[in-house]
Write a protein that holds these residues in place. Structure first.
Motif, PDB file in Angstrom:
ATOM      1  N   ALA A 152      -1.766   5.073  -7.251  1.00  0.00           N
ATOM      2  CA  ALA A 152      -1.607   5.357  -5.823  1.00  0.00           C
ATOM      3  C   ALA A 152      -2.245   6.694  -5.471  1.00  0.00           C
ATOM      4  N   MET A 181       0.841  -1.183   0.000  1.00  0.00           N
ATOM      5  CA  MET A 181       0.000   0.000   0.000  1.00  0.00           C
ATOM      6  C   MET A 181       0.887   1.247   0.000  1.00  0.00           C
ATOM      7  N   THR A 226      -5.902   6.263  -5.138  1.00  0.00           N
ATOM      8  CA  THR A 226      -6.223   5.521  -3.920  1.00  0.00           C
ATOM      9  C   THR A 226      -6.142   6.428  -2.693  1.00  0.00           C
ATOM     10  N   LEU A 227      -5.142   7.293  -2.650  1.00  0.00           N
ATOM     11  CA  LEU A 227      -4.913   8.139  -1.470  1.00  0.00           C
ATOM     12  C   LEU A 227      -5.714   9.431  -1.478  1.00  0.00           C
ATOM     13  N   ASP A 246       4.806   1.126  -2.761  1.00  0.00           N
ATOM     14  CA  ASP A 246       5.070  -0.163  -2.102  1.00  0.00           C
ATOM     15  C   ASP A 246       6.527  -0.573  -2.216  1.00  0.00           C
ATOM     16  N   ARG A 277       1.812   3.427 -11.795  1.00  0.00           N
ATOM     17  CA  ARG A 277       1.705   3.087 -10.364  1.00  0.00           C
ATOM     18  C   ARG A 277       1.506   4.337  -9.521  1.00  0.00           C
TER      19      ARG A 277
END
Length: 61
Positions: free
Chosen positions: A56, A1, A59-60, A21, A52
């Protein structure tokens, strides 16, 4: 994560520093336009890492 290390927001512009990650620390400048999101990352020359970072970010954020 991934882990968010810093975030600055100014209207439609978002700057984020994050740790992937893999342990790499990367940066992304994201902003919205009439056509959708536009991204500038610290790894634009490496498409795999760029994707990536963008994933990310979403996601954040």
């Amino acid at each position: 994560m991934a882990v968010k290390l810093a975030e600055q927001t100014n209207g439609p512009h978002i700057f984020m520093r994050l740790r992937l990650d893999s342990g790499r620390v990367e940066e992304i400048d994201a902003y919205t336009t009439e056509k959708g999101w536009h991204y500038v990352t610290s790894a634009d020359r490496t498409p795999e890492v760029r994707l990536r970072i963008i994933a990310a970010f979403h996601t954040l954020y």
